[in-house]
Design a protein around this motif. Structure first.
Motif, PDB file in Angstrom:
ATOM      1  N   ALA A 287       0.737  -1.508  -0.304  1.00 17.44           N
ATOM      2  CA  ALA A 287      -0.089  -0.202   0.048  1.00 17.44           C
ATOM      3  C   ALA A 287       1.143   1.009  -0.120  1.00 17.44           C
ATOM      4  O   ALA A 287       0.822   2.253   0.338  1.00 17.44           O
ATOM      5  CB  ALA A 287      -1.308   0.019   1.219  1.00 17.44           C
ATOM      6  N   GLY A 288       2.007   1.331  -0.636  1.00 12.85           N
ATOM      7  CA  GLY A 288       2.722   2.267  -1.005  1.00 12.85           C
ATOM      8  C   GLY A 288       3.916   2.575   0.011  1.00 12.85           C
ATOM      9  O   GLY A 288       4.917   3.054  -0.385  1.00 12.85           O
ATOM     10  N   ARG A 289       4.010   1.383   0.943  1.00 15.18           N
ATOM     11  CA  ARG A 289       5.039   1.544   1.771  1.00 15.18           C
ATOM     12  C   ARG A 289       6.534   0.792   1.318  1.00 15.18           C
ATOM     13  O   ARG A 289       6.417   0.124   0.898  1.00 15.18           O
ATOM     14  CB  ARG A 289       4.503   0.842   3.041  1.00 15.18           C
ATOM     15  CG  ARG A 289       2.950   1.014   4.165  1.00 15.18           C
ATOM     16  CD  ARG A 289       2.272   0.487   4.381  1.00 15.18           C
ATOM     17  NE  ARG A 289       1.514   0.394   4.777  1.00 15.18           N
ATOM     18  CZ  ARG A 289       0.289   0.436   5.942  1.00 15.18           C
ATOM     19  NH1 ARG A 289       0.888  -0.227   6.896  1.00 15.18           N
ATOM     20  NH2 ARG A 289      -1.036   1.071   5.791  1.00 15.18           N
ATOM     21  N   TYR A 290       7.429   1.834   1.476  1.00 13.93           N
ATOM     22  CA  TYR A 290       8.935   1.934   1.440  1.00 13.93           C
ATOM     23  C   TYR A 290       9.111   1.783  -0.060  1.00 13.93           C
ATOM     24  O   TYR A 290       9.998   1.489  -1.197  1.00 13.93           O
ATOM     25  CB  TYR A 290       8.591  -0.967   1.528  1.00 13.93           C
ATOM     26  CG  TYR A 290       8.545  -0.518   2.865  1.00 13.93           C
ATOM     27  CD1 TYR A 290       9.342  -0.152   4.106  1.00 13.93           C
ATOM     28  CD2 TYR A 290       7.707  -1.485   2.846  1.00 13.93           C
ATOM     29  CE1 TYR A 290       8.853  -0.336   5.374  1.00 13.93           C
ATOM     30  CE2 TYR A 290       6.913  -1.782   4.282  1.00 13.93           C
ATOM     31  CZ  TYR A 290       7.657  -1.768   5.780  1.00 13.93           C
ATOM     32  OH  TYR A 290       7.620  -1.665   6.951  1.00 13.93           O
ATOM     33  N   ASP A 291       8.352   2.099  -1.454  1.00 12.03           N
ATOM     34  CA  ASP A 291       8.216   2.543  -1.926  1.00 12.03           C
ATOM     35  C   ASP A 291       8.886   3.506  -2.619  1.00 12.03           C
ATOM     36  O   ASP A 291       9.287   5.180  -1.618  1.00 12.03           O
ATOM     37  CB  ASP A 291       6.815   2.932  -2.988  1.00 12.03           C
ATOM     38  CG  ASP A 291       6.068   2.179  -3.894  1.00 12.03           C
ATOM     39  OD1 ASP A 291       6.678   1.129  -3.883  1.00 12.03           O
ATOM     40  OD2 ASP A 291       4.449   2.356  -3.889  1.00 12.03           O
ATOM     41  N   VAL A 292       9.965   3.437  -3.194  1.00 12.83           N
ATOM     42  CA  VAL A 292      10.195   4.999  -3.927  1.00 12.83           C
ATOM     43  C   VAL A 292       9.988   5.424  -5.277  1.00 12.83           C
ATOM     44  O   VAL A 292      10.486   4.360  -6.206  1.00 12.83           O
ATOM     45  CB  VAL A 292      12.035   4.197  -4.302  1.00 12.83           C
ATOM     46  CG1 VAL A 292      13.203   5.639  -4.655  1.00 12.83           C
ATOM     47  CG2 VAL A 292      12.953   3.597  -3.338  1.00 12.83           C
ATOM     48  N   VAL A 293      10.290   6.861  -4.876  1.00 12.97           N
ATOM     49  CA  VAL A 293       9.588   7.365  -6.020  1.00 12.97           C
ATOM     50  C   VAL A 293      10.345   8.410  -6.259  1.00 12.97           C
ATOM     51  O   VAL A 293      10.905   8.786  -5.181  1.00 12.97           O
ATOM     52  CB  VAL A 293       8.395   7.932  -5.452  1.00 12.97           C
ATOM     53  CG1 VAL A 293       6.811   6.711  -5.596  1.00 12.97           C
ATOM     54  CG2 VAL A 293       7.726   8.446  -4.946  1.00 12.97           C
ATOM     55  N   GLN A 294      10.326   8.131  -8.344  1.00 14.67           N
ATOM     56  CA  GLN A 294      11.013   9.542  -8.421  1.00 14.67           C
ATOM     57  C   GLN A 294       9.809  11.418  -7.907  1.00 14.67           C
ATOM     58  O   GLN A 294       8.855  11.029  -8.862  1.00 14.67           O
ATOM     59  CB  GLN A 294      11.159   9.665 -10.029  1.00 14.67           C
ATOM     60  CG  GLN A 294      12.778   8.832  -9.655  1.00 14.67           C
ATOM     61  CD  GLN A 294      13.404   8.840 -11.132  1.00 14.67           C
ATOM     62  OE1 GLN A 294      13.128   9.424 -11.787  1.00 14.67           O
ATOM     63  NE2 GLN A 294      14.529   8.951 -10.954  1.00 14.67           N
ATOM     64  N   LEU A 303       7.985   6.008   3.750  1.00 12.75           N
ATOM     65  CA  LEU A 303       7.988   5.037   4.801  1.00 12.75           C
ATOM     66  C   LEU A 303       6.787   5.459   6.103  1.00 12.75           C
ATOM     67  O   LEU A 303       6.536   7.103   6.281  1.00 12.75           O
ATOM     68  CB  LEU A 303       9.391   5.105   5.342  1.00 12.75           C
ATOM     69  CG  LEU A 303      10.678   4.313   5.389  1.00 12.75           C
ATOM     70  CD1 LEU A 303      11.932   5.610   5.965  1.00 12.75           C
ATOM     71  CD2 LEU A 303      10.204   3.320   4.937  1.00 12.75           C
ATOM     72  N   LEU A 304       6.049   4.642   6.484  1.00  5.87           N
ATOM     73  CA  LEU A 304       5.006   5.059   7.307  1.00  5.87           C
ATOM     74  C   LEU A 304       5.262   4.734   8.707  1.00  5.87           C
ATOM     75  O   LEU A 304       5.614   3.183   8.841  1.00  5.87           O
ATOM     76  CB  LEU A 304       3.629   3.935   7.128  1.00  5.87           C
ATOM     77  CG  LEU A 304       2.409   4.556   7.695  1.00  5.87           C
ATOM     78  CD1 LEU A 304       1.791   5.621   7.114  1.00  5.87           C
ATOM     79  CD2 LEU A 304       1.497   3.017   7.541  1.00  5.87           C
ATOM     80  N   ALA A 402      -0.934  11.900   6.752  1.00  4.16           N
ATOM     81  CA  ALA A 402       0.245  12.914   5.997  1.00  4.16           C
ATOM     82  C   ALA A 402       1.006  12.115   4.977  1.00  4.16           C
ATOM     83  O   ALA A 402       1.358  12.388   3.823  1.00  4.16           O
ATOM     84  CB  ALA A 402       1.392  12.988   6.832  1.00  4.16           C
ATOM     85  N   PHE A 403       1.204  10.556   4.836  1.00  2.00           N
ATOM     86  CA  PHE A 403       1.716   9.128   4.182  1.00  2.00           C
ATOM     87  C   PHE A 403       0.068   9.510   3.069  1.00  2.00           C
ATOM     88  O   PHE A 403       1.279   9.359   2.206  1.00  2.00           O
ATOM     89  CB  PHE A 403       1.496   8.021   4.939  1.00  2.00           C
ATOM     90  CG  PHE A 403       1.914   6.858   4.139  1.00  2.00           C
ATOM     91  CD1 PHE A 403       3.332   6.904   4.359  1.00  2.00           C
ATOM     92  CD2 PHE A 403       1.552   6.025   3.024  1.00  2.00           C
ATOM     93  CE1 PHE A 403       3.974   6.568   3.089  1.00  2.00           C
ATOM     94  CE2 PHE A 403       2.455   5.092   2.390  1.00  2.00           C
ATOM     95  CZ  PHE A 403       3.243   5.028   2.533  1.00  2.00           C
TER      96      PHE A 403
END
Length: 412
Positions: A287-294, A303-304, A402-403
């Motif tokens: 659910a988006g946690r640990y994702d690296v995005v540009q 990081l949640l 906030a995440f």
């Protein structure tokens, strides 16, 4: 909708159809997944729907203060080796969200369900789980959930005489006390970095003794049970003493602990540790946690962390100084409106990192960092941070809403 042997009643089918229609309308209006509102409508039409949807499934419930969503995902991946799985993978973990998730799983064999700590007793009553995984209990949303021992008491009452196999972390005294009322417990030594909610004995109130990794009450004799599964560095030790390597794409000690508990759950359903752990490697982000995005030419890792125990574990994951770190805190209803927990977090662990503070309650956080003698900048938005942050990957640590705000901003 359900298994062939026990189809849903016409009323239940109507409730499922109506819930899906409302959820689809909510998605179309851009108001999120719609799972919660859809589930609420379905439960209004058939209050017994959750139990009806669960009756053809082997249900596994996962509850904890931290790690529920990730562990639910790891267990789901492991159990797919034994049959189709339905799961509330996006973390809608109260009855309405759980009902929505199960309504989409008519052909599933297993239901792997994350449950909010406060709702565990009711969901367990409705779904007759075969297995319940209990990972940890620590302070979180004090305005909503109340004191941790009250939650442990609630769990203990709910599990008394339960037919479910309880897979429980023997390193958390509150979890042990809650699970000890159950006749069938599999103990897992998953570790406990945060100990500040377990210095007094949950059984008698005496002072807890903590020599090394052990713990016991010097007054009533309540003590850590012997584990049959254990996290040992990068391996899981099974009940036969065999060590199985943990290979995860998810970072950190806490996720190895989640994998150890997940392997113990998978074994309850006949999935061997090697197979379970290999399947867990597939999980890259949750659910988006640990994702690296540009974003605007920079790499951001999302990081949640939403309470002191979670922030402590997360600080151990981040790149070493001088990696820039964004800290973002809101206090909306989904987060809990009480930010006093910020004072329980040891921010001296961030010394040497350039810190950037965002969120609705950024000034609360700024005061806390000032007291901890940290260097930081308060910023209006993510764009301002990007302009001011020194080079390197930016670590982003945010609590729940906030995440979600940050994910929307970076288009994740």
């Amino acid at each position: 909708m359900a298994g062939n042997s026990d189809p849903l009643t016409p009323r239940a089918k109507l409730a499922v159809t109506a819930g899906k229609a409302v959820a689809a309308a909510s998605r179309a209006a851009g108001r999120g997944s719609g799972s919660v509102i859809g589930g609420r409508v379905a439960l209004k039409l058939d209050p017994d729907l959750l139990g009806r949807l669960a009756q053809h499934l082997d249900v596994i419930l996962v509850s904890a203060t931290n790690g529920k969503t990730t562990t639910t995902r790891l267990i789901a991946e492991a159990l797919r080796a034994a049959g189709p799985v339905v799961s509330n993978a996006l973390g809608a973990n109260m009855p309405a969200g759980i009902t929505s998730a199960l309504a989409g799983g008519s052909d599933a064999k297993f239901g792997v369900i994350e449950v909010d700590e406060k709702y565990l007793a009711g969901v367990a009553r409705d779904t007759a789980p075969k297995c319940i995984a209990l990972l940890n209990l620590s302070r979180d949303q004090l305005d909503r959930a109340g004191e941790t021992r009250m939650l442990a008491e609630n769990w203990r009452e709910a599990l008394t005489g339960s037919k479910a196999v309880i897979v429980a972390n023997c390193d958390d005294p509150l979890v042990v006390w809650a699970a000890s009322s159950s006749p069938n417990v599999v103990w897992v030594a998953a570790g406990q970095m945060w100990k500040d909610d377990a210095w007094s004995c949950p059984s008698c109130g005496g002072v807890m003794q903590r020599p090394g990794d052990d713990w016991f009450c010097g007054e009533c004799g309540f003590r850590r049970p012997a584990p049959s599964w254990a996290l040992n560095g990068d391996h899981v030790l099974d009940p036969h003493g065999s060590a199985w390597p943990i290979h995860l794409q998810l970072p950190g000690r806490a996720n190895k602990a989640n994998a150890a508990s997940s392997a113990a759950v998978a074994a309850v359903f006949g999935v061997p540790p090697q197979v379970a752990l290999e399947r867990m490697y597939q999980v890259q982000a949750v659910a988006g946690r640990y994702d690296v995005v540009q974003f605007q030419g920079r790499d951001l890792r999302l990081l949640l962390a939403k309470n002191p125990a979670g922030w402590l574990e997360t600080f151990s994951l981040i790149d070493p100084p001088p990696a820039p770190v964004i800290l973002s805190v809101n206090a909306r209803s989904a987060d809990g409106t009480d930010t006093s927990w910020l004072w329980d977090v040891d921010y001296t662990r961030l010394t040497g990192h350039p810190l950037f503070v965002l969120g609705d309650r950024k000034l609360d956080l700024a005061v806390r960092l000032e007291v901890a003698n940290q260097q930081f900048q308060v910023c209006d938005d993510l764009d301002q941070v990007i302009q001011q942050a020194p080079p390197g990957r930016i670590e982003v640590i945010a609590n729940y809403t906030a995440f979600q705000d940050l994910r929307r901003r970076v288009g994740n």
